[in-house]
Design a protein around this motif. Structure first.
Motif, PDB file in Angstrom:
ATOM      1  N   PRO A 194       0.828  -1.287   0.004  1.00 57.50           N
ATOM      2  CA  PRO A 194      -0.085   0.013   0.083  1.00 57.50           C
ATOM      3  C   PRO A 194       0.970   1.326  -0.004  1.00 57.50           C
ATOM      4  O   PRO A 194       0.811   2.117   0.729  1.00 57.50           O
ATOM      5  N   ASP A 195       1.696   1.373  -1.019  1.00 54.66           N
ATOM      6  CA  ASP A 195       2.667   2.938  -0.905  1.00 54.66           C
ATOM      7  C   ASP A 195       1.534   3.649  -1.447  1.00 54.66           C
ATOM      8  O   ASP A 195       1.793   4.913  -1.272  1.00 54.66           O
ATOM      9  N   ILE A 196       0.450   3.353  -2.223  1.00 57.11           N
ATOM     10  CA  ILE A 196      -0.548   4.167  -2.629  1.00 57.11           C
ATOM     11  C   ILE A 196      -1.987   3.859  -1.742  1.00 57.11           C
ATOM     12  O   ILE A 196      -2.240   2.914  -1.740  1.00 57.11           O
ATOM     13  N   CYS A 197      -2.335   4.777  -1.068  1.00 58.10           N
ATOM     14  CA  CYS A 197      -3.516   4.653  -0.344  1.00 58.10           C
ATOM     15  C   CYS A 197      -4.188   5.884  -0.347  1.00 58.10           C
ATOM     16  O   CYS A 197      -3.722   6.896   0.208  1.00 58.10           O
ATOM     17  N   LEU A 198      -5.493   6.091  -1.044  1.00 52.44           N
ATOM     18  CA  LEU A 198      -6.113   7.554  -1.108  1.00 52.44           C
ATOM     19  C   LEU A 198      -6.697   7.654   0.155  1.00 52.44           C
ATOM     20  O   LEU A 198      -7.253   6.716   1.021  1.00 52.44           O
ATOM     21  N   GLN A 199      -6.885   9.100   0.491  1.00 53.30           N
ATOM     22  CA  GLN A 199      -7.698   9.419   1.675  1.00 53.30           C
ATOM     23  C   GLN A 199      -8.906   9.563   1.198  1.00 53.30           C
ATOM     24  O   GLN A 199      -9.304   9.834  -0.178  1.00 53.30           O
ATOM     25  N   MET A 232      -4.326   6.266 -11.439  1.00 52.51           N
ATOM     26  CA  MET A 232      -4.403   5.125 -11.831  1.00 52.51           C
ATOM     27  C   MET A 232      -3.858   5.024 -13.391  1.00 52.51           C
ATOM     28  O   MET A 232      -3.247   4.028 -13.675  1.00 52.51           O
ATOM     29  N   LEU A 233      -4.213   6.250 -14.164  1.00 53.44           N
ATOM     30  CA  LEU A 233      -3.674   6.392 -15.411  1.00 53.44           C
ATOM     31  C   LEU A 233      -2.374   6.355 -15.404  1.00 53.44           C
ATOM     32  O   LEU A 233      -1.521   5.577 -16.314  1.00 53.44           O
ATOM     33  N   GLU A 234      -1.453   7.073 -14.751  1.00 55.33           N
ATOM     34  CA  GLU A 234      -0.116   7.186 -14.484  1.00 55.33           C
ATOM     35  C   GLU A 234       0.463   5.773 -14.256  1.00 55.33           C
ATOM     36  O   GLU A 234       1.635   5.256 -14.960  1.00 55.33           O
ATOM     37  N   ARG A 235       0.108   5.014 -13.411  1.00 56.24           N
ATOM     38  CA  ARG A 235       0.378   3.604 -12.976  1.00 56.24           C
ATOM     39  C   ARG A 235      -0.131   2.587 -13.900  1.00 56.24           C
ATOM     40  O   ARG A 235       0.422   1.215 -13.710  1.00 56.24           O
ATOM     41  N   GLY A 236      -0.983   2.810 -14.831  1.00 57.28           N
ATOM     42  CA  GLY A 236      -1.446   1.687 -15.568  1.00 57.28           C
ATOM     43  C   GLY A 236      -2.009   0.475 -14.493  1.00 57.28           C
ATOM     44  O   GLY A 236      -1.959  -0.492 -14.833  1.00 57.28           O
ATOM     45  N   ILE A 237      -2.944   1.052 -13.552  1.00 57.51           N
ATOM     46  CA  ILE A 237      -3.607   0.137 -12.759  1.00 57.51           C
ATOM     47  C   ILE A 237      -5.294   0.563 -12.781  1.00 57.51           C
ATOM     48  O   ILE A 237      -5.486   1.669 -13.385  1.00 57.51           O
TER      49      ILE A 237
END
Lengths: 446, 153
Positions: B11-16, B28-33
Motif C-alpha cells: 500500500p504505497d498508494i492509499c487514497l484518503q 491510476m492512469l499514470e501507473r497503469g492500474i
C-alpha cells in the motif's frame, strides 16, 4: 342458508363474524396504508386470518379470488416482459422526439401521448418503466430540467390507463365483476380520457411549456439519434407486435368470440412463448420460459389474491351490504347523487391510498346496490368508480404504483420528486379532471 | 499454503476518502492500474475505487441507474454526453465511490480460498492485518504468476 350458518357458528371465541371480519379488514388496510410491510405479505396474512378465524372456509376464500383479473394481469405481464426486450419503446420515444424536431414543448406533448397510448394498451407500471429512462436520456441530451417531463408522464399514464379495460388494474377488476368488456370501456371511458388528456396539457403549457428552451446544438444532437439502432431484436419485435395485435383484436371481438379477457391474454402469452421457443433446445427453452415468468410482478398478483379473500370475508359477513344500504340511504336512492359520491370519494381515496384495495372493496358494495338501481343504471356507478379510482391516482405520489415507479427511478437517477411539491400541483389538477368527469357522467348517464 | 507466500502489491498508494476521483483517475492512469485502495489516516482500509466506478459517473444517469437504458446505440456518436460529466469528478470524493462489499483476506488465508474469491469479484482483494490496516492488494495476475512459478511452467 346452511353453509353460512354453520361457518358463522365456528367463528373464534363465539364473536360475531361481522365484527371479526371488520377487524381483520381494518387491520389489513391500516397496515397496507403504513407501507411498513410489503403489501403482498399483509394481504396474504389478512386472507389467512379471515379463513383461520372462521369467517370464511377455504373454498369460500377461493371463490372470492377473481381469477379473471389474475389471469388477465399475469398474461399481459408475460407478454409485456417479452416485448420490452425488443427495444420498441425506445424506438417510439426517439421517433416521437424527432417528429417534433426535439422542440422541448413538442417533446413533452409527444412523450405524454406515447405514455398515454402505451398505458391504455399495456399496464401503467410497465409503460412508465420503459418510457422514463429514455425520456430522462433525451432531456439530459437537451440539457432540460426533467421534472416537467416526469410529472407529465405520471399524469399521462393514469389518464391513458383510464381509457381501456386493460389500462389500469381497477378497470380490469370492474370489467370482470360487472361483465363489462373491452369495447364498453373504450366507448364509455376513452372519449373522456382524451378530453382530460387535452385539457391537462393547458396548465402544463402555462406552468412549464412556454419557458422550456433547448440550445440548437443540443437539439441537433437529438436529431442525430438513430431510432432503428434502438431495436435490439427484429424477430422478437415482429413476434411480439403480432401477438399484441392479436390479443387486442381478441379483446375487441371478445363478445363475438365469446371469450373472457383472461383467456385471451393467457392464450396470447402462451402463443408468444411458443414463438420464442421455436428452434431452441429443450434446456434453452426452459431457461427462456423461466425468465419470462420471473418478470411477472408476483408481488402485485399475490397482493390481489390476498385482497380478494379479505374482501370476500367482509362481503360474506354482510358488512359491505350494510355499507351499500347506508350509502343509498345517504343519497336517498338517487342515482345521480350516488354516482357523484362514488366518483368523488373514489378519487380522493385513490389519491391517498392504493386504489386496488379500494376498488376491491367498492365492487361488492356497488353489486349490493343492484336491487335499488336497474342494470342499465348501475353501469353509471361502475363508470364513476373507474373514473374516480383511475384519475384519482394522479392526486399524489402514492396514488398509483406507476407514480412510485417514476419517483423511484427519478430518485436513482438523481432527480428526486418530492411528495409535497408534487401533490401541491397534482391534487388540484386531479380534482379538475374529476370535475370534468362529473360533467361527462351527468351529461351522458344521469 | 497461505497467501503470505505471494508478493501482493504493497500500500504505497492509499487514497484518503476525501480525495477527488479526478486525482484517483490521474494516479491510476499514470501507473497503469485499474484499482486503488482507500484508507483512513491511520492506514485502516476503507474500500477500493476502480476505473469502472469512474466511467459509470460519465455515462448519462438514465442509463447507469438500475432499470435504466441497456442499449445506447441509437444515440450515435454523442461523446459530449460522456465528457459533460468529467467535471463532476472534481466535485465528488473517492469515499463516495469506495467498494466496501469485497471480501477481505488475511496473510494466513489459504491460496485456494483466495483463488475462488478472486473469480467471484472483479477487483483485486485487500489483505489486512489484525488491526484492519492494509498490507496490500492481491490481484488475479499476482496469484496466477505465483502458481505458474511454483509449477515451474
Amino acid at each position: 342458508m346452511h353453509g353460512a350458518a354453520s361457518s358463522a357458528a365456528e367463528v373464534i371465541f363465539g364473536l360475531s363474524p361481522l365484527l371479526v371480519s371488520l377487524g381483520v379488514f381494518v387491520l389489513t388496510y391500516a397496515v397496507i396504508v403504513t407501507e411498513k410491510i410489503n403489501r403482498a405479505i399483509v394481504a396474504l396474512l389478512g386472507a389467512g386470518l379471515m379463513i383461520m378465524s372462521g369467517v370464511l372456509n377455504q373454498s369460500e376464500a377461493f371463490a372470492g379470488i377473481d381469477l379473471n383479473t389474475i389471469g388477465l394481469l399475469t398474461g399481459m405481464m408475460v407478454i409485456v416482459a417479452i416485448t420490452s426486450k425488443s427495444g420498441v419503446f425506445q424506438y417510439v420515444a426517439v421517433v416521437a422526439a424527432k417528429a417534433v424536431r426535439a422542440d422541448p414543448w413538442g417533446l413533452l406533448v409527444m412523450l405524454a401521448g406515447v405514455t398515454a397510448v402505451f398505458s391504455a394498451l399495456l399496464d401503467n407500471v410497465t409503460s412508465v418503466l420503459l418510457i422514463v429512462p429514455v425520456a430522462l436520456f433525451i432531456t439530459e441530451a437537451l440539457r432540460l430540467n426533467p421534472y416537467p417531463y416526469l410529472f407529465t408522464i405520471i399524469f399521462a399514464s393514469n389518464i391513458g390507463g383510464t381509457a381501456t379495460l386493460i389500462g389500469d388494474p381497477p378497470n380490469i377488476m370492474i370489467g370482470s365483476a360487472a361483465r363489462l368488456g373491452f369495447n364498453d370501456f373504450l366507448l364509455n371511458l376513452a372519449p373522456l380520457a382524451l378530453v382530460v388528456f387535452a385539457l391537462t396539457l393547458i396548465p402544463f403549457y402555462l406552468v412549464w411549456g412556454r419557458k422550456l428552451h433547448a440550445a440548437p446544438e443540443d437539439r441537433d444532437q437529438v436529431m442525430a439519434f438513430d431510432e432503428r439502432e434502438a431495436i435490439t431484436d427484429v424477430r422478437l419485435l415482429k413476434q411480439s407486435l403480432t401477438v399484441i395485435a392479436l390479443v387486442l383484436l381478441g379483446f375487441v371481438l371478445s363478445h363475438q368470440v365469446g371469450q373472457e379477457p383472461a383467456t385471451i391474454a393467457m392464450f396470447g402469452a402462451a402463443l408468444l412463448l411458443l414463438l420464442r421457443a421455436f428452434g431452441k433446445a429443450g434446456e434453452e427453452q426452459t431457461h427462456e420460459v423461466h425468465r419470462s415468468f420471473a418478470e411477472v410482478e408476483w408481488v402485485t398478483i399475490f397482493f390481489f389474491v390476498g385482497l380478494f379473500v379479505v374482501v370476500a370475508g367482509v362481503e360474506k359477513s354482510g358488512a359491505l351490504k350494510i355499507l351499500a344500504e347506508w350509502m343509498i340511504a345517504l343519497t336517498g336512492g338517487d342515482l345521480g347523487a350516488t354516482a357523484m359520491v362514488v366518483l368523488w370519494v373514489s378519487a380522493v381515496a385513490s389519491a391517498l391510498v392504493d386504489n386496488i384495495p379500494f376498488v376491491a372493496t367498492m365492487i361488492p358494495v356497488i353489486q349490493n346496490m343492484a336491487s335499488t338501481f336497474g342494470p342499465e343504471q348501475i353501469n353509471a356507478l361502475w363508470w364513476s368508480l373507474a373514473l374516480g379510482a383511475c384519475l384519482g391516482g394522479n392526486g399524489s405520489l402514492v396514488g398509483a404504483s406507476a407514480n412510485l415507479v417514476v419517483a423511484s427511478f427519478a430518485e436513482r437517477a438523481g432527480q428526486p420528486i418530492r411528495f409535497l411539491p408534487f401533490m401541491l400541483m397534482a391534487f388540484p389538477l386531479m380534482l379538475a379532471s374529476i370535475a370534468v368527469s362529473s360533467l361527462y357522467l351527468w351529461l351522458r348517464y344521469l | 499454503m497461505p497467501i503470505k507466500a505471494i508478493p501482493f502489491y504493497p500500500p504505497d498508494i492509499c487514497l484518503q476518502p476525501d480525495a477527488s476521483p479526478a486525482d484517483a483517475l490521474r494516479l491510476m492512469l499514470e501507473r497503469g492500474i485499474d484499482h486503488a485502495p482507500i484508507c483512513d489516516r491511520d492506514g485502516r482500509f476503507i474500500g477500493i475505487i476502480g476505473t469502472t466506478a469512474i466511467l459509470r459517473v460519465l455515462i448519462p444517469v438514465s442509463a447507469q441507474a438500475q432499470g435504466g437504458l441497456s442499449n445506447l446505440r441509437f444515440a450515435g456518436d454523442a461523446v459530449s454526453l460522456l465528457t459533460a460529466h468529467l467535471r463532476d469528478l472534481e466535485r465528488l470524493t473517492v469515499g463516495e465511490f469506495a467498494r466496501k462489499d469485497l471480501p477481505v483476506l488475511r496473510e494466513d488465508s489459504p491460496i485456494l480460498e483466495a483463488a475462488l474469491l478472486l473469480t467471484q469479484h472483479s477487483a483485486p482483494l485487500p489483505v489486512l492485518d489484525e488491526g484492519g490496516r492494509l498490507l496490500g492488494l492481491l490481484s488475479r495476475r499476482a496469484l496466477l504468476a505465483h502458481l505458474v512459478q511454483q509449477a515451474g511452467l
